[in-house]
Structures are given as structure tokens and as C-alpha cells.
Design an enzyme around this catalytic site. Structure first.
Site, mmCIF file in Angstrom:
data_model
loop_
_atom_site.group_PDB
_atom_site.id
_atom_site.type_symbol
_atom_site.label_atom_id
_atom_site.label_comp_id
_atom_site.label_asym_id
_atom_site.label_seq_id
_atom_site.Cartn_x
_atom_site.Cartn_y
_atom_site.Cartn_z
ATOM 1 N N GLY B 40 0.830 -1.202 0.000
ATOM 2 C CA GLY B 40 0.000 0.000 0.000
ATOM 3 C C GLY B 40 0.863 1.249 0.000
ATOM 4 O O GLY B 40 1.858 1.336 0.719
ATOM 5 N N ARG B 331 -22.231 13.177 11.469
ATOM 6 C CA ARG B 331 -22.528 12.433 10.247
ATOM 7 C C ARG B 331 -23.572 11.338 10.427
ATOM 8 O O ARG B 331 -24.485 11.198 9.624
ATOM 9 C CB ARG B 331 -21.240 11.796 9.730
HETATM 10 C C1 LIG Z 1 -14.107 10.899 -1.167
HETATM 11 C C2 LIG Z 1 -13.359 10.800 0.132
HETATM 12 C C3 LIG Z 1 -13.004 11.954 0.823
HETATM 13 C C4 LIG Z 1 -12.305 11.880 2.013
HETATM 14 N N1 LIG Z 1 -11.977 13.037 2.646
HETATM 15 C C5 LIG Z 1 -11.281 12.970 3.806
HETATM 16 C C6 LIG Z 1 -10.884 14.166 4.468
HETATM 17 O O1 LIG Z 1 -11.166 15.283 4.028
HETATM 18 N N2 LIG Z 1 -10.176 14.065 5.608
HETATM 19 C C7 LIG Z 1 -9.822 12.848 6.133
HETATM 20 O O2 LIG Z 1 -9.141 12.822 7.157
HETATM 21 N N3 LIG Z 1 -10.168 11.695 5.517
HETATM 22 C C8 LIG Z 1 -10.898 11.729 4.372
HETATM 23 N N4 LIG Z 1 -11.248 10.555 3.751
HETATM 24 C C9 LIG Z 1 -10.747 9.273 4.261
HETATM 25 C C10 LIG Z 1 -9.292 9.054 3.852
HETATM 26 O O3 LIG Z 1 -9.082 9.555 2.557
HETATM 27 C C11 LIG Z 1 -8.845 7.609 3.853
HETATM 28 O O4 LIG Z 1 -9.288 6.977 4.999
HETATM 29 C C12 LIG Z 1 -7.335 7.498 3.828
HETATM 30 O O5 LIG Z 1 -6.815 8.252 2.782
HETATM 31 C C13 LIG Z 1 -6.863 6.063 3.714
HETATM 32 O O6 LIG Z 1 -5.471 6.045 3.538
HETATM 33 P P1 LIG Z 1 -4.660 4.689 3.567
HETATM 34 O O7 LIG Z 1 -3.234 5.049 3.379
HETATM 35 O O8 LIG Z 1 -5.001 3.928 4.781
HETATM 36 O O9 LIG Z 1 -5.198 3.824 2.346
HETATM 37 P P2 LIG Z 1 -5.398 4.140 0.777
HETATM 38 O O10 LIG Z 1 -5.071 5.521 0.422
HETATM 39 O O11 LIG Z 1 -6.722 3.593 0.433
HETATM 40 O O12 LIG Z 1 -4.282 3.264 0.088
HETATM 41 C C14 LIG Z 1 -4.370 1.879 -0.054
HETATM 42 C C15 LIG Z 1 -3.138 1.406 -0.765
HETATM 43 O O13 LIG Z 1 -3.069 0.010 -0.678
HETATM 44 C C16 LIG Z 1 -2.829 -0.550 -1.951
HETATM 45 N N5 LIG Z 1 -3.399 -1.892 -1.918
HETATM 46 C C17 LIG Z 1 -4.609 -2.279 -1.436
HETATM 47 N N6 LIG Z 1 -4.737 -3.604 -1.537
HETATM 48 C C18 LIG Z 1 -3.598 -4.071 -2.077
HETATM 49 C C19 LIG Z 1 -3.129 -5.377 -2.425
HETATM 50 N N7 LIG Z 1 -3.844 -6.466 -2.201
HETATM 51 N N8 LIG Z 1 -1.903 -5.469 -2.994
HETATM 52 C C20 LIG Z 1 -1.137 -4.362 -3.228
HETATM 53 N N9 LIG Z 1 -1.531 -3.125 -2.894
HETATM 54 C C21 LIG Z 1 -2.741 -2.990 -2.331
HETATM 55 C C22 LIG Z 1 -3.419 0.408 -2.924
HETATM 56 O O14 LIG Z 1 -2.804 0.261 -4.163
HETATM 57 C C23 LIG Z 1 -3.088 1.734 -2.256
HETATM 58 O O15 LIG Z 1 -1.767 2.097 -2.592
HETATM 59 C C24 LIG Z 1 -11.959 10.622 2.545
HETATM 60 C C25 LIG Z 1 -12.323 9.468 1.871
HETATM 61 C C26 LIG Z 1 -13.045 9.540 0.693
HETATM 62 C C27 LIG Z 1 -13.508 8.285 0.051
#
Ligand SMILES: Cc1cc2nc3c(=O)[nH]c(=O)nc-3n(C[C@H](O)[C@H](O)[C@H](O)COP(=O)(O)OP(=O)(O)OC[C@H]3O[C@@H](n4cnc5c(N)ncnc54)[C@H](O)[C@@H]3O)c2cc1C
Ligand code: SF4
Ligand code: FES
Lengths: 247, 639
Positions: B40, B331
């Protein structure tokens, strides 16, 4: 709506591709372009055919994955709109729509409409960052930054790395993309220290990747879904020339 | 299973400092010999991989998109919280901690949340140093806004693209380490299994999505930063590719999955337009600062144009039911209220499944220009999608699945129940309890990646410094690889008559209806059975075109949907087990007379962590009791 789609099909990077025609029915004007492509693919799978491969993820116009060249324009007919945000009301019933991948030597085709844009990542690796390790930062408000500068940096930073600028350019130049990244960082006080080196090594990498040179046609700006301005190219040229002369 | 949270002893505000000064370190010479896999490259993964690289570890990072910069984090709009108190409005680490615990309806671990609030300030410093162009005021200092109903302005933002800018910052740090050779980046790769040797996580099996090749990758530790599982509902605001596969495979290899039923439904999204809908678009919560939510008082008015319905025939239901908070209720409360009025048949629009968000009064009060300056880009996006002009007629909105608070169970060190396996960002369950506050997911992802894991993983790796490089010829790799291959072939060989999307939509409908905004024990028990049948049908009838050894997006989707169906079954178990209403989990049987959520602190002040038993329908529950030593448990009231 009923539409005829003329889609570029190419089973792998070395295959010789060709256009295929498909008719799709029951297209709602409120569908996004990619939802229309979903309809096509569901239909192809049910007919036992191979669906059209294309890249997409956010479908909100921000991840930069989607990249279709539609009726001769990257991302299609709407200005400042990515393929995923284009909606079917842009078309008329019984239209024929020609759909191709973004074409450039530096973006080899993987399959159908999906291309390899890794060259962009490699350019960033050559200086599209500020060299600061985690934990080395001073207080965020220690250096005030004029609002205007911060805003202009933000304008450049909104580039989504889609590659439409390259696809739009007759020389397949990546200047708009590279200049947006360089301008974003070079404009900020934090990015100044490495500004000259950044400009030179990113431009060199762009050349090494085989992107063409910029001849100021500004097709890139016209087709950029995020409205990235060509003034960034002038900024990049200044950084580049300044740094080259300087050393 | 006994769950050991590893919370440090001592006073809450000193735990993290004490932990950091006593955690075993790994010397630079030893770091060079240690490999870490990070799956990720969203905010959590990219920040972790970059920081591990800076520290001198050898890192392999994976993502399924064509570039790490395209992870779903890119889509976050609103902002990121931090207890900087730059506005001098009384914010503090304690206040951010308190708001997060309370917002989470007292279902999160105090020590984790306090640490999150502590490191929040470092995140902003780091991001500014990287060149993240946060909004500034005319004096050149950083601007803040108030977000999600809290009383202080602690949210930092970069227009409506905060996630993009933060991710580009983390991606640039990652790119720098890639250039230095500290991180090797595997794009268009999907992790399909976790490999364990002697009970410890030692690597992964991944599929190269371009060639279809199955690869083995070994390391001394594995970090999953693979995001949330909102797409179990088919329609959500998540990116199309967001999925649970990595976490689910880890779960099947022994990592407990915590609180899967805690989902956040965001009240202001563009409503579903029809069967073709593939995803939903969020309209920033900030719109509720000036927009007024209403539906017609009488069903017969629902089909009339909004502007033809006179004031006295409109029901501003949030203002009516919650006079103290009005349109700014949290929310979950706003979402449920919208569900109720549409269930009563008072929904608007073509489908009848929407409510109005009206700016008429705001335009009268502030002028069109001010409204445009505040929300212009959102209005434009709305118009592009719906073809309606929100300056002239109210927006139509409806709640949509947005975020999943549940995830892999982790201890204070972000370690899962599998030694050597860590989870960060939305993929873990750690900090938001039963409900996440706006602008806190970005904060958590970057906290985990930049400032928490780089310390805590050392505690495990210091025990591994004598371990040799992991040998991917070990039988455990061979076994996992052949299981992955068999699973993929099994999928390809079904050649039934239904598409993957058919199944995904069917799954989504069941989940949305029975495990969405309003849940009931008996209905969920039935729904769980339906999911079991759906799983069997999937494995008998799905049709995947193309071949294994090629770029095959349908095959990718199929694997993900198979796992999402099983996850759906677990979510039902968890939601049925939790006989209370808290945060994003609302059980109709557990409500006050006025229909408000009713927690049961005596029985349910625990984290529900589920163990895989081999049968997706029969997971085993373990409980981590939550201790509240610093805050008093209160009922949330917004009336
Ligand atoms: C429309 C929207 C608006 C939002 N706005 C806000 C906001 O304003 N403020 C806030 O705090 N939060 C917000 N959120 C929530 C926030 O964006 C997410 O919770 C956060 O960005 C998640 O980050 P992450 O690094 O955990 O995962 P992600 O950014 O989802 O990254 C997941 C990563 O894992 C990789 N991956 C997944 N499965 C596999 C696999 N099996 N093999 C290899 N790679 C894999 C993907 O390629 C990706 O690189 C928002 C969410 C949405 C949907
Ligand atoms: S400059 Fe514009 S067209 Fe080029 S990659 Fe960036 S967003 Fe796309
Ligand atoms: S799919 Fe993300 S920009 Fe189009």
C-alpha cells in the site's frame, strides 16, 4: 441513447492493434463515460468476448488514472474534465465515438486503452521532492509564505499526472507536467535550495525518457483537465537556464 | 485468543514519550540487513515506506495502481486535523484526544488516541517542509477551518484537494528513497497472500498485474497499509479498486479482524441516479455550514419542483428535531434522519431517495458571490454530474458509505496478532472507535506511517537482527504460492454466466439494506444466510474472461469480490453480536423512545476481534476490554 463505439483493441504491447466497432444501447445521458464503458464491457463478457481494458480508479477526476483519447481529444469534448467526469449528455443519440489510448512513444500500450506512464514516476524520482527526512522539520509557521505564492504553488500542484498534455502534443512533450511539478516546489521557500538542480535533472530525465521537445503550441494547456497553465513552462525555463549558466 | 494491547504503563500524556525512550533500537549496521515489505502506498503506506528507507531499512513497497501517487488517499477533500492551536482558540492535544474519543462513541483505546493527538502537530510541520501548499491567510501563516461540528478550528487544508497534496508529499518522499535505492517499488502488483514461517510473517505472494506472473517476496516484517473496505457495499465514495483482499488474506492466516461492522455513512453525497451507477461522489461536509436540509412536509409535494413548494410546506427536519445543532449534527445522526424521511415516502428527485440541501437562504444572506467563493468548485462538480444548477435549485443529496472504522486488530505498536505483521491507516481498527471525526483519517494515516511505525516496528525488528535474509525457497512460500495459483485457476475455470459486477452489486444491495444505516438482529441473521448463498453461487456461476497470464482487470475484481463477500458475512456476525447502538452502528432494537442511539457501556465497552476458523460463516470472537481512565463516558446528545 444508442451509440456506436470505435475502440482501439490491442491484446498486448507488441501486438498490432486495430479499431473494432461495437454498438451499445440503453445509454442514459446521466451516465459517466466510464459507466458507459462498463455497459460495453458487461455486454462483451456476456457475449463471451474480451472486455476492453482501461485504467481508472477514483472516478472523481483526481487520481489521474483514466486516460482515453475520445474523438481526437484527450479526455474528450468537455474542457477541464477528465474522462471519468465526462458525462454522456455530451453526446447525441446514434453518435459514433472513437476511443483510443493516450498515444506517445514514452507511454507504451499495455493492453487496449491501458498505457504505461511509469516515465512520469521516474522523472519525479530525479528531483520532484524536497530533501527532508521525517522528523527534521521545523515548526510549520516558522516561515510565513505570501498567500499569493502559496496559491500559485497550489495551482501548479493540482496536476494529476494523467498525461493528457503529452497525448495532446504533436511532439509528445511532457513539459507541462514537468514544469508544473518544478514550479510547485521551486516557488516555495522550502524548495528553493534545490531549485536549479531539480530543474536540470528532471528535464534531463524527461529527455532520456524520449518525450519530445516543446515548440510552444500550447495544445497541452488547452487539453489539461486541471487547467495547468503554460506560464509554468516559462518558469521552468527560467530555473533551467539560470541553473545551467550558474554552474 | 488473549489480546494483549501492549499499552505502556503510566500517565496518559507520558506514555508515548516513555515508550519512545525505552523501545529497543536497531543499529544502523543492522538496519542495512533488514528487509521490510510495505503493501500500500496511500498516506499510511507511502509515509511508512519513505521513513523506513530514510532510516536505512531495505524496503519493498507494493500498490495495485500504475503509480503510488494514485492511491485512494488522493481523493480526500476536506482537510487534516492537528492540535496546533495556531488560532489560539483553546485547542490542545488533550482536546483533540477528547473529541476523538467522544466522537468515536467511547469505543477506541485511550492510549492510541492520545498518541495520535500528540503526533498530529509533527505531521503538519513535516508536510510543510515537504512543500505541501496548505491554504494560508494574508499574513502568510497557515489557515484553518472548523470541521465536523467541533468547536475549534484545527483543520488544515489545501483547497478541496487536501488528500491529493498530502499524498503527493508522501509520494515525493517515497520517490526520493526509490531513487536512492532504499525502496524498491512494485507498481501494478497485488498481494494475494501472506506467508508465515514458524508463526511469523515473513513475506507475501503477489501477482504482477501486467504479466499475471505470481511472485514470492520475503522480508523480516510486513506492513499492510491497504486502505478500507467500503466497497463491500458496491456503491461507496471509495475508489473503484479499494478492497479488503490483503487484510482478508492476513485474517485467514491468523490476524484477528476488529469491529468490522463499524462503517461510516457520510450524509452529503450525490444520490444514486440509476442502475448504471458505479460509484458515489462525496460533497464536502462543509456545505452543511450554509446549506439547509429539508424535504416536503407532504408526500404529494415530492414530485413538484422545489421552488414551487412554499416555506410552510417544507420540513427542515434537522433544525426541527435537533434545534441545538441543526444542520450541523454529526454524520451518523444526519444520515439516519435522511433515511427516515425517505422511508416515510418524503424523499425527492427522480428516484425518491434523496433530500434537499438548499442554498437559497445562504445566497440571500451572503450574496451569490460569497457562496460561490466558498463552494464554487463543489457546485461546479455537482452540476457536471447531475446537470442541475445548485444556485437555482437545491442540491439533492443522500448518505453514502464513506469510511470503515473496523480493520485488522492491532496493539499499541500497530502489530497484528501475527508476529511481524503490522497494519496502518484505514486498514487497521485503531483510533476512531465506532465513528470517525471529519479530517481525522488523513491525520491517522500519516501519524502511523511517519511517526508511529518507524519507532514501534523497531521493537520487533530488534529481535530479528540475527535472522538471515528470508529464503523464498522455504516450503511455506511454495505452499502459499500454490494455494494462490489454485485459487486463481479455480476462479478462471468456473466460466459461468454471471459477471463479477453482477455479484458485486448483489452483495452491495444486501449489505446496504441490512448492514447499512439502520440494522436489526433478525433481518441480519437472514441476510447472513443470503450472503452464504451468494458466496456459493459466486463460486459456481461467475464468468471471468481472458487468461491468467495477462493484464486481466476482471480477474482482479473477481478475487476482490470473493473476499468482500466473506467479509460481508463477518460484518453481519459482528453487527448481530453488538446488541447496542454506537457511532456508525445503529440497531433498531437498541434505541431510546425518541429513536436515538442507545449504547450499552456495561456490556459492550470492548473491541470485538474475530478469528478465522476455516469457515467464513463461523468466525470466533475474542474481546479486548476498553478501559477509560481519563474520560467519563457520556451520552452523545445533539438536541
Ligand atoms: C471521497 C473521500 C473523501 C475523504 N476526505 C477525507 C478528508 O477530508 N479528511 C480525512 O481525514 N479523511 C478523508 N477521507 C478518508 C481518507 O481519505 C482515507 O481513509 C485514507 O486516505 C486512507 O489512507 P490509507 O493510506 O489507509 O489507504 P489508501 O489511500 O486507500 O491506500 C491503499 C493502498 O493500498 C494498496 N493496496 C490495497 N490492496 C492491495 C493489495 N492487495 N496489494 C497491493 N496493494 C494494495 C493500494 O494500491 C493503495 O496504494 C476521505 C475518503 C473519501 C472516500
Ligand atoms: S499537466 Fe495537466 S494534462 Fe499534464 S499530467 Fe498534469 S494534469 Fe494531466
Ligand atoms: S478515474 Fe481518477 S481521474 Fe479519472
Amino acid at each position: 441513447m444508442q451509440l456506436t463505439l470505435r475502440v482501439w483493441r490491442q491484446s498486448n504491447p507488441s501486438a498490432k492493434g486495430e479499431f473494432e466497432n461495437y454498438d451499445v444501447y440503453g445509454i442514459d445521458k446521466d451516465m459517466s463515460f466510464l459507466e458507459m464503458m462498463d455497459v460495453l464491457n458487461q455486454q462483451l463478457i456476456k457475449e463471451g468476448k474480451d472486455p476492453v481494458a482501461f485504467d481508472h480508479d477514483c472516478r472523481e477526476g483526481i487520481c489521474g488514472s483514466c486516460n482515453m483519447y475520445i474523438n481526437g481529444r484527450p479526455h474528450g469534448p468537455w474542457d477541464k474534465t477528465t474522462t471519468c467526469q465526462l458525462h454522456m449528455r455530451a453526446f447525441e443519440d446514434r453518435d459514433t465515438i472513437v476511443i483510443e489510448p493516450f498515444r506517445a512513444n514514452s507511454f507504451p500500450i499495455i493492453k487496449d486503452l491501458a498505457v504505461d506512464r511509469s516515465a512520469f514516476d521516474r522523472i519525479i524520482e530525479k528531483g520532484g521532492y524536497i530533501s527532508v527526512n521525517t522528523g527534521n522539520a521545523m515548526d510549520a509557521n516558522a516561515i510565513p509564505i505570501e498567500k499569493e505564492i502559496a496559491d500559485t504553488a497550489m495551482d501548479a500542484a493540482t496536476c494529476i499526472g494523467c498525461g493528457a498534455c503529452v497525448a495532446a502534443c504533436k511532439n509528445s512533450s511532457a513539459m507541462l507536467f514537468v514544469s508544473a511539478k518544478v514550479a510547485h516546489l521551486n516557488m516555495l521557500p522550502q524548495g528553493k535550495v534545490e531549485s536549479g538542480e531539480r530543474a536540470i535533472s528532471m528535464v534531463n530525465q524527461m529527455d532520456a525518457e524520449g518525450f519530445g521537445s516543446c515548440t510552444n503550441t500550447y495544445a497541452c494547456e488547452a487539453e489539461c483537465p486541471k487547467g495547468i497553465s503554460v506560464t509554468n513552462i516559462a518558469r521552468l525555463n527560467r530555473s533551467f537556464i539560470g541553473a545551467s549558466i550558474g554552474g | 485468543m488473549k489480546l494483549v494491547s501492549k499499552e505502556p504503563e503510566g500517565i496518559l500524556s507520558e506514555k508515548w514519550t516513555n515508550y519512545k525512550s525505552s523501545v529497543p533500537l536497531v543499529s544502523p549496521a543492522n538496519k542495512r540487513r533488514i528487509d521490510i515489505i510495505v503493501v500500500g502506498t496511500g498516506l499510511a503506506g507511502a509515509s511508512a515506506a519513505a521513513t523506513f528507507g530514510e532510516l536505512g531499512y531495505n524496503v519493498k513497497a507494493f500498490c495495485f495502481q500504475d503509480s503510488p501517487r494514485r492511491a485512494h488517499s488522493i481523493a480526500a477533500q476536506g482537510g487534516i486535523n492537528a492540535a496546533k492551536n495556531y488560532q489560539n482558540d483553546g485547542d490542545s492535544v488533550y482536546r483533540l484526544f477528547y473529541d476523538t474519543i467522544k466522537g468515536g462513541d467511547y469505543r477506541a483505546r485511550e492510549s492510541n488516541v492520545h498518541r495520535l493527538a500528540e503526533v498530529s502537530t509533527n505531521i503538519i510541520d513535516q508536510c510543510v517542509a515537504q512543500g505541501v501548499p496548505f491554504a494560508r491567510d494574508y499574513g502568510g501563516l497557515l489557515a484553518n477551518r472548523s470541521f465536523g461540528g467541533v468547536q475549534v478550528s484545527r483543520t488544515f487544508y489545501a483547497r478541496g484537494q487536501t488528500g491529493q497534496q498530502l499524498l503527493l508529499g508522501a509520494y515525493s518522499a517515497l520517490s526520493r528513497q526509490i531513487a536512492k535505492g532504499q525502496v524498491k517499488m512494485y507498481k501494478r502488483h497485488e498481494m494475494l497472500d501472506l506467508v508465515k514461517i514458524d508463526g511469523h510473517a515473513k513475506g507475501i505472494i503477489a501477482r504482477n498485474l501486467i504479466t499475471g506472473e505470481i511472485e514470492r517476496h520475503g522480508a523480516h516484517a510486513v506492513v499492510l497499509a491497504t486502505g478500507g473496505y467500503g466497497n463491500v457495499y458496491f456503491l461507496s465514495t471509495n475508489a473503484m479498486g479499494s478492497n479488503v483482499t490483503a487484510a482478508w488474506k492476513a485474517h485467514k492466516r491468523g490476524a484477528l479482524f476488529a469491529n468490522p461492522c463499524y462503517t461510516q455513512i457520510h450524509p452529503t453525497c450525490i444520490p444514486v441516479a440509476g442502475e448504471h451507477q458505479s460509484k458515489l461522489t462525496l460533497m464536502s461536509e462543509s456545505l452543511r455550514n450554509d446549506g439547509r436540509v429539508w424535504v416536503p412536509k407532504h408526500k404529494i409535494d415530492c414530485v413538484k419542483p422545489a421552488r414551487n413548494i412554499p416555506e410552510q410546506d417544507r420540513d427542515y427536519y434537522l433544525e426541527r428535531i435537533y434545534p441545538a445543532f441543526g444542520n450541523l449534527v454529526p454524520r451518523d445522526v444526519a444520515s439516519r434522519a435522511a433515511l427516515y424521511v425517505t422511508n416515510e415516502g418524503r424523499g425527492v428527485g427522480k428516484t425518491g431517495v434523496a433530500v434537499y440541501l438548499d442554498f437559497e437562504d445562504a445566497i440571500k444572506r451572503l450574496g451569490k458571490d460569497t457562496v460561490e467563493a466558498r463552494y464554487g468548485n463543489l457546485f461546479e462538480m455537482y452540476q457536471r454530474i447531475t446537470d442541475e444548477n445548485p444556485y437555482e435549485q437545491p442540491m439533492r443529496i443522500f448518505p453514502a458509505v464513506h469510511y470503515t472504522m473496523g480493520g485488522l486488530w492491532v496493539d499499541y505498536e500497530l502489530g497484528t496478532t501475527v508476529p511481524g505483521l503490522y497494519a496502518a491507516g484505514e486498514a487497521n481498527f485503531s483510533d476512531h472507535g465506532a465513528n470517525r471525526l471529519g479530517a481525522s483519517a488523513l491525520m491517522q494515516g500519516l501519524a502511523d506511517g511517519y511517526f508511529v511505525l518507524p519507532y514501534t516496528i523497531g521493537s520487533y525488528l530488534s529481535t530479528q537482527i540475527r535472522a538471515p535474509k528470508v529464503d523464498t525457497q522455504h516450503p511455506a512460500f511454495a505452499e502459499a504460492e500454490s494455494e494462490v495459483k489454485e485459487n486463481l485457476s479455480a476462479l478462471m475455470n468456473i466460466q459461468g454466466d454471471r459477471t463479477v459486477d453482477d455479484f458485486h452489486k448483489a452483495l452491495g444491495k444486501i449489505m446496504w439494506k441490512e448492514c447499512g444505516m439502520s440494522r436489526h438482529g433478525e433481518r441480519m441473521t437472514e441476510a447472513k444466510e443470503k450472503l452464504g448463498n451468494l458466496r456459493e453461487e459466486f463460486w459456481g456461476k461467475v464468468r471471468i474472461p481472458g487468461r491468467l497470464e495477462e493484464f486481466n482487470p476482471e480477474l482482479e475484481k473477481a478475487g476482490r469480490v470473493a473476499d468482500l463477500i466473506e467479509l460481508g458475512e463477518l460484518m453481519m456476525d459482528d453487527a448481530i453480536n453488538r446488541n447496542e447502538s454506537c457511532g456508525g452502528h445503529f440497531r433498531e432494537e437498541f434505541a431510546t423512545e425518541e429513536g436515538e442511539a442507545q449504547r450499552d457501556d456495561k456490556k459492550f465497552t470492548y473491541v470485538a476481534a474475530w478469528e478465522h476458523t476455516g469457515n467464513p460463516a463461523k468466525a470466533k470472537l475474542s474481546k479486548e476490554k476498553l478501559k477509560f481512565e481519563n474520560v467519563e463516558l457520556k451520552t452523545r446528545s445533539y438536541k
